[in-house]
Write a protein that holds these residues in place. Structure first.
Motif, PDB file in Angstrom:
ATOM      1  N   UNK A  17       1.017  -1.618  -0.469  1.00  9.68           N
ATOM      2  CA  UNK A  17       0.314  -0.319  -0.180  1.00  9.68           C
ATOM      3  C   UNK A  17       0.213   1.397  -0.118  1.00  9.68           C
ATOM      4  N   UNK A  18       2.272   1.244   1.033  1.00 11.36           N
ATOM      5  CA  UNK A  18       2.921   2.364   1.084  1.00 11.36           C
ATOM      6  C   UNK A  18       3.319   2.283  -0.849  1.00 11.36           C
ATOM      7  N   UNK A  19       4.217   1.463  -0.681  1.00  9.18           N
ATOM      8  CA  UNK A  19       4.537   1.614  -2.600  1.00  9.18           C
ATOM      9  C   UNK A  19       3.426   2.176  -3.814  1.00  9.18           C
ATOM     10  N   UNK A  20       2.446   1.639  -3.329  1.00 10.63           N
ATOM     11  CA  UNK A  20       0.990   1.980  -3.868  1.00 10.63           C
ATOM     12  C   UNK A  20       1.351   3.759  -4.074  1.00 10.63           C
ATOM     13  N   UNK A  21       1.117   4.131  -3.118  1.00  9.80           N
ATOM     14  CA  UNK A  21       1.160   5.764  -2.965  1.00  9.80           C
ATOM     15  C   UNK A  21       1.997   6.595  -3.115  1.00  9.80           C
ATOM     16  N   UNK A  22       3.118   6.169  -2.530  1.00 10.21           N
ATOM     17  CA  UNK A  22       4.547   6.368  -3.390  1.00 10.21           C
ATOM     18  C   UNK A  22       4.962   6.743  -4.197  1.00 10.21           C
ATOM     19  N   UNK A  23       4.526   5.450  -5.334  1.00  8.62           N
ATOM     20  CA  UNK A  23       4.560   5.806  -6.862  1.00  8.62           C
ATOM     21  C   UNK A  23       3.854   6.010  -7.905  1.00  8.62           C
ATOM     22  N   UNK A  24       2.385   7.121  -7.198  1.00 10.77           N
ATOM     23  CA  UNK A  24       1.127   7.474  -7.976  1.00 10.77           C
ATOM     24  C   UNK A  24       2.251   9.112  -7.100  1.00 10.77           C
ATOM     25  N   UNK A  25       2.389   9.380  -5.720  1.00  9.46           N
ATOM     26  CA  UNK A  25       2.984  10.754  -5.565  1.00  9.46           C
ATOM     27  C   UNK A  25       3.660  10.839  -6.756  1.00  9.46           C
ATOM     28  N   UNK A  26       5.015   9.985  -7.236  1.00 12.42           N
ATOM     29  CA  UNK A  26       5.791  10.407  -7.612  1.00 12.42           C
ATOM     30  C   UNK A  26       5.617  10.437  -9.021  1.00 12.42           C
ATOM     31  N   UNK A  27       4.613   9.767  -9.679  1.00 14.54           N
ATOM     32  CA  UNK A  27       4.297  10.263 -10.433  1.00 14.54           C
ATOM     33  C   UNK A  27       3.390  11.537 -11.291  1.00 14.54           C
ATOM     34  N   UNK A  28       3.216  11.672  -9.397  1.00 10.81           N
ATOM     35  CA  UNK A  28       1.874  12.940  -9.811  1.00 10.81           C
ATOM     36  C   UNK A  28       3.028  14.304  -9.657  1.00 10.81           C
ATOM     37  N   UNK A  29       4.506  14.128  -8.752  1.00 10.47           N
ATOM     38  CA  UNK A  29       5.051  14.937  -9.463  1.00 10.47           C
ATOM     39  C   UNK A  29       4.863  15.915  -7.838  1.00 10.47           C
ATOM     40  N   UNK A  30       4.283  15.345  -6.818  1.00  9.23           N
ATOM     41  CA  UNK A  30       3.842  15.713  -5.702  1.00  9.23           C
ATOM     42  C   UNK A  30       5.638  15.597  -4.965  1.00  9.23           C
ATOM     43  N   UNK A  31       5.489  16.009  -3.636  1.00 11.70           N
ATOM     44  CA  UNK A  31       6.477  16.064  -2.402  1.00 11.70           C
ATOM     45  C   UNK A  31       5.726  15.390  -1.685  1.00 11.70           C
ATOM     46  N   UNK A  32       6.195  15.247  -0.684  1.00 13.99           N
ATOM     47  CA  UNK A  32       5.408  14.811   1.049  1.00 13.99           C
ATOM     48  C   UNK A  32       4.206  15.784   0.988  1.00 13.99           C
ATOM     49  N   UNK A  33       5.280  17.314   1.609  1.00 10.12           N
ATOM     50  CA  UNK A  33       4.063  17.485   1.292  1.00 10.12           C
ATOM     51  C   UNK A  33       2.991  18.072   1.132  1.00 10.12           C
ATOM     52  N   UNK A  34       3.894  18.339   0.239  1.00  5.65           N
ATOM     53  CA  UNK A  34       1.854  19.044  -0.920  1.00  5.65           C
ATOM     54  C   UNK A  34       1.230  17.992  -0.788  1.00  5.65           C
ATOM     55  N   UNK A  35       1.776  16.225  -0.717  1.00  3.20           N
ATOM     56  CA  UNK A  35       0.049  15.340  -1.031  1.00  3.20           C
ATOM     57  C   UNK A  35      -0.659  15.487   0.578  1.00  3.20           C
ATOM     58  N   UNK A  36       0.719  16.078   1.821  1.00  5.67           N
ATOM     59  CA  UNK A  36      -0.409  16.490   3.042  1.00  5.67           C
ATOM     60  C   UNK A  36      -1.275  17.049   2.917  1.00  5.67           C
ATOM     61  N   UNK A  37      -0.428  18.446   2.189  1.00  8.71           N
ATOM     62  CA  UNK A  37      -1.624  19.750   2.000  1.00  8.71           C
ATOM     63  C   UNK A  37      -2.887  19.616   1.561  1.00  8.71           C
TER      64      UNK A  37
END
Length: 97
Positions: A17-37
């Protein structure tokens, strides 16, 4: 083996699950902070989720999925979560008449 490491090895579905979130976040070009916001989730929770250490409440997963432009079912589909065995009803006691 440390308790944290044992926990991590015991939770392959959570790691996936974590890997999926990480991969999708990277594909969208988001930082962790941006995803959190975007998801209104605390930044350290995103980090824990991506590392497979903690998933948090379902509500948070739905918020993260929405921020990743996914349906929440896409995050969890096919993770192979183990089902708990069904509880067997107690055997009837033998009656002595």
């Amino acid at each position: 083996m440390s308790q944290l490491l044992r926990y991590w090895h015991a939770r392959p579905a959570l790691r996936e699950l974590g890997h999926r979130v990480h991969q999708r976040r990277k594909a969208l070009g988001l930082s962790r902070r941006q995803l959190a916001q975007r998801s209104d989730v605390w930044s350290p929770q995103v980090w824990l989720l991506e590392r497979g250490l903690k998933s948090g409440p379902v509500e948070k997963l739905v918020l993260v999925a929405t921020a990743l432009e996914l349906d929440s079912s896409e995050l969890v589909r096919g993770l192979g979560l183990r089902r708990l065995p069904r509880r067997q009803p107690p055997a009837p006691e033998a009656r002595e008449d």
